[in-house]
Design a protein around this motif. Structure first.
Motif, short mmCIF file in Angstrom:
data_model
loop_
_atom_site.label_atom_id
_atom_site.label_comp_id
_atom_site.label_asym_id
_atom_site.label_seq_id
_atom_site.Cartn_x
_atom_site.Cartn_y
_atom_site.Cartn_z
N LEU A 182 -12.51 82.26 37.10
CA LEU A 182 -13.59 80.50 36.76
C LEU A 182 -13.37 79.54 38.05
CD1 LEU A 182 -15.62 81.75 33.60
CD2 LEU A 182 -16.25 82.69 36.17
N ALA A 183 -12.24 79.79 37.79
CA ALA A 183 -11.53 78.43 37.86
C ALA A 183 -11.84 78.61 39.79
CB ALA A 183 -10.27 78.40 37.62
N GLY A 184 -12.33 79.39 39.93
CA GLY A 184 -11.92 79.10 42.00
C GLY A 184 -11.35 80.02 42.35
N HIS A 185 -12.25 79.82 43.43
CA HIS A 185 -11.04 81.13 44.91
C HIS A 185 -9.28 80.14 45.04
CE1 HIS A 185 -8.92 82.50 48.57
NE2 HIS A 185 -8.80 81.01 49.33
N ASP A 186 -8.25 80.95 44.80
CA ASP A 186 -6.94 80.60 44.72
C ASP A 186 -6.65 79.71 44.15
OD1 ASP A 186 -4.25 80.64 45.88
OD2 ASP A 186 -4.29 79.66 47.35
N SER A 187 -6.95 79.62 42.54
CA SER A 187 -6.41 78.91 41.41
C SER A 187 -5.23 79.28 40.37
CB SER A 187 -8.00 78.24 40.44
OG SER A 187 -8.46 79.85 40.48
N GLY A 188 -4.72 80.59 40.80
CA GLY A 188 -3.95 80.49 39.45
C GLY A 188 -3.87 81.73 38.54
N ASN A 189 -4.26 81.70 37.62
CA ASN A 189 -4.13 82.73 36.99
C ASN A 189 -4.88 82.56 35.41
OD1 ASN A 189 -2.53 81.70 34.17
ND2 ASN A 189 -0.73 81.72 34.62
N ILE A 190 -5.47 83.92 34.71
CA ILE A 190 -6.48 82.96 33.97
C ILE A 190 -5.86 82.97 32.65
CG2 ILE A 190 -8.82 84.06 35.17
CD1 ILE A 190 -6.25 85.88 32.73
N LEU A 191 -4.64 82.52 31.75
CA LEU A 191 -3.98 82.27 30.95
C LEU A 191 -4.53 81.01 30.51
CD1 LEU A 191 -0.48 83.90 31.46
CD2 LEU A 191 -2.91 84.51 31.12
N ASN A 192 -5.25 80.25 30.80
CA ASN A 192 -6.31 79.15 30.18
C ASN A 192 -7.16 79.42 30.04
OD1 ASN A 192 -4.99 76.60 29.33
ND2 ASN A 192 -6.24 75.21 30.74
N HIS A 193 -7.49 80.07 30.90
CA HIS A 193 -9.43 80.64 29.70
C HIS A 193 -9.54 80.73 29.15
CE1 HIS A 193 -9.75 80.55 34.68
NE2 HIS A 193 -11.21 81.66 34.35
N SER A 194 -10.53 80.71 28.65
CA SER A 194 -10.65 81.45 26.84
C SER A 194 -11.66 82.22 26.91
CB SER A 194 -11.26 79.85 26.08
OG SER A 194 -12.63 79.38 26.47
N ILE A 195 -11.71 83.01 25.59
CA ILE A 195 -12.64 84.22 25.85
C ILE A 195 -13.10 84.76 24.55
CG2 ILE A 195 -10.74 85.71 25.50
CD1 ILE A 195 -12.88 87.50 26.72
N GLN A 196 -13.81 84.97 24.17
CA GLN A 196 -14.48 85.86 22.38
C GLN A 196 -15.61 86.63 23.08
OE1 GLN A 196 -17.13 83.00 20.36
NE2 GLN A 196 -17.30 84.25 18.59
N ILE A 197 -14.45 87.96 21.91
CA ILE A 197 -14.97 88.77 22.13
C ILE A 197 -15.41 89.55 21.03
CG2 ILE A 197 -14.19 91.31 23.12
CD1 ILE A 197 -12.12 90.15 24.50
N TRP A 198 -16.92 89.92 20.93
CA TRP A 198 -17.90 90.31 19.83
C TRP A 198 -17.24 92.01 19.19
CZ3 TRP A 198 -18.84 86.72 22.45
CH2 TRP A 198 -19.40 85.39 21.80
N ALA A 199 -15.80 91.16 19.08
CA ALA A 199 -15.51 93.25 18.62
C ALA A 199 -14.42 93.28 17.77
CB ALA A 199 -14.60 93.74 20.00
N ASN A 200 -14.77 93.72 16.42
CA ASN A 200 -13.98 94.04 15.57
C ASN A 200 -12.17 94.76 15.42
OD1 ASN A 200 -14.74 91.47 13.81
ND2 ASN A 200 -16.50 92.69 13.12
N HIS A 201 -12.73 95.52 16.19
CA HIS A 201 -12.04 96.97 16.59
C HIS A 201 -11.33 97.20 17.69
CE1 HIS A 201 -13.78 97.14 12.86
NE2 HIS A 201 -13.08 98.53 11.74
N ILE A 202 -10.42 97.28 18.14
CA ILE A 202 -9.99 98.12 19.08
C ILE A 202 -9.61 99.64 19.29
CG2 ILE A 202 -9.49 96.04 20.84
CD1 ILE A 202 -6.02 96.91 19.82
N THR A 203 -9.28 100.25 20.27
CA THR A 203 -8.62 101.46 20.12
C THR A 203 -7.39 101.55 20.74
OG1 THR A 203 -9.96 102.39 22.13
CG2 THR A 203 -10.90 102.41 20.75
N PRO A 204 -6.39 101.50 19.68
CA PRO A 204 -5.08 101.65 20.25
C PRO A 204 -4.49 102.59 21.07
CG PRO A 204 -5.14 101.35 17.95
CD PRO A 204 -6.13 101.65 18.44
N VAL A 205 -3.70 102.14 22.00
CA VAL A 205 -2.86 103.05 23.14
C VAL A 205 -1.62 104.37 23.38
CG1 VAL A 205 -4.87 102.42 24.60
CG2 VAL A 205 -2.41 101.60 24.69
#
Length: 345
Positions: A182-205
């Motif tokens: 969302l920072a735009g073209h050629d703006s580096g990585n997304i590690l500083n983006h924040s996220i919320q995911i509506w999930a209480n579980h994952i399926t381990p691999v």
């Protein structure tokens, strides 16, 4: 899903109507159709080089399989789903499992889709269609597939995918693999983006990134995004190179038949993406294997340059009876919808 090389030309005119801001339009154009001719004639050559690199990689994988021997039947005419699919996917070869996970050597992203319909007006849309034949990439039955992109407003885009098996029951789980930054073209990585995911579980691999069948609570782990958190905050605690896991969408609010899957934010631009879906799961992938991919303006994209939010059926559901089934039978219709809402905060 349609290959961006083929989809970019008809899709990009639709994106011109996105009036959130010109910078957001460039984000959408890059991640949904940066190969389009409207970004400059020089992109044609880049498309060719990218395609040749993918073809060379696929050829190398096929040669490696030949050296290891025939571990599965590439084309089958099986009467039972389980026998045909397990013969292909239950292998000690991680590459084969991974290829099944992606739909085979030549998945739907590598075939040419036809334009079935195109509508202009206040809510423009375009529909692509593809007919998958019995035995294609080892999957049983003929399947008619469509994908419709619609601009439902100046700041929202909807994707509706449908598939109808014509003569045999078959596994179907389609995903949208857009890389978002969302920072735009050629703006580096997304590690500083924040996220919320509506999930209480994952399926381990397992070691081949194939779900084991377990459904694991995320509370107190690096996988917990039930409240907003920076992507890079705990990524160093995740085994491997980063996040590449299926989240069980089990706690989001609903509207218009879709549930809230994720909310992605970029602090530098204040741009926000809200994702809604009717799918049971979402693959959260942080671009761990992106390495020097050349994009618009000859920018080189590296590790974590984008994040994928791939709503889907659970991977490996065909072999895990406790997962929601991905089998669709003749007379039934597979339906998968996503709504992408953009805003500023």
């Amino acid at each position: 899903m349609p290959d961006p090389d083929h989809a970019a030309i008809p899709i990009s005119p639709l994106l011109h109507r996105c009036s959130l801001c010109s910078a957001l339009r460039s984000v959408l154009l890059f991640f949904l159709g940066s190969c389009g001719e409207d970004l400059g004639g020089g992109r044609k050559n880049e498309r060719g080089r990218a395609r040749r690199r993918k073809e060379a990689s696929a050829a190398q994988a096929r040669e490696e399989e030949k050296r290891k021997g025939p571990n599965f039947l590439l084309y089958v005419n099986a009467d039972t789903i389980r026998e045909s699919f397990i013969s292909k996917c239950q292998s000690d070869n991680g590459l084969l499992n991974f290829l099944c996970y992606l739909g085979g050597h030549k998945g739907f992203d590598k075939v040419i889709w036809e334009v079935a319909d195109y509508k202009k007006g206040e809510n423009p849309s375009i529909t692509f269609k593809y007919h998958s034949h019995d035995g294609e990439e080892g999957y049983p039955g003929d399947v008619a597939v469509t994908a419709t992109y619609t601009l439902t407003s100046s700041t929202t885009m909807r994707l509706d995918m449908e598939a109808v098996p014509e003569n045999k029951a078959t596994p179907i789980s389609l995903a949208q693999h857009t890389y978002w930054n969302l920072a735009g073209h050629d703006s580096g990585n997304i590690l500083n983006h924040s996220i919320q995911i509506w999930a209480n579980h994952i399926t381990p691999v397992d070691q081949s990134t194939i779900p084991t069948g377990e459904i694991m609570p995320v509370k107190g782990t690096a996988f917990d995004f039930t409240t907003e958190k920076k992507i890079g905050a705990s990524i160093h605690e995740v085994p491997g190179l980063g996040y590449d896991h299926n989240y069980v969408l089990d706690c989001g609010e609903e509207k218009s038949g879709l549930k809230h899957a994720a909310k992605l934010k970029d602090p530098s631009s204040s741009r926000v993406l809200d994702l809604w879906t009717n799918a049971p799961g979402m693959q959260f992938y942080t671009g761990n294997y992106v390495n020097g991919v050349v994009g618009k303006g000859d920018a080189a994209y590296g590790k974590h340059s984008g994040v994928c939010l791939e709503t889907q059926g659970f991977p490996n559901a065909i072999n895990q009876p406790n997962f929601p089934s991905v089998i669709v039978r003749p007379g039934e219709k597979y339906k998968h919808s996503m709504l992408f809402e953009f805003s500023l905060e």
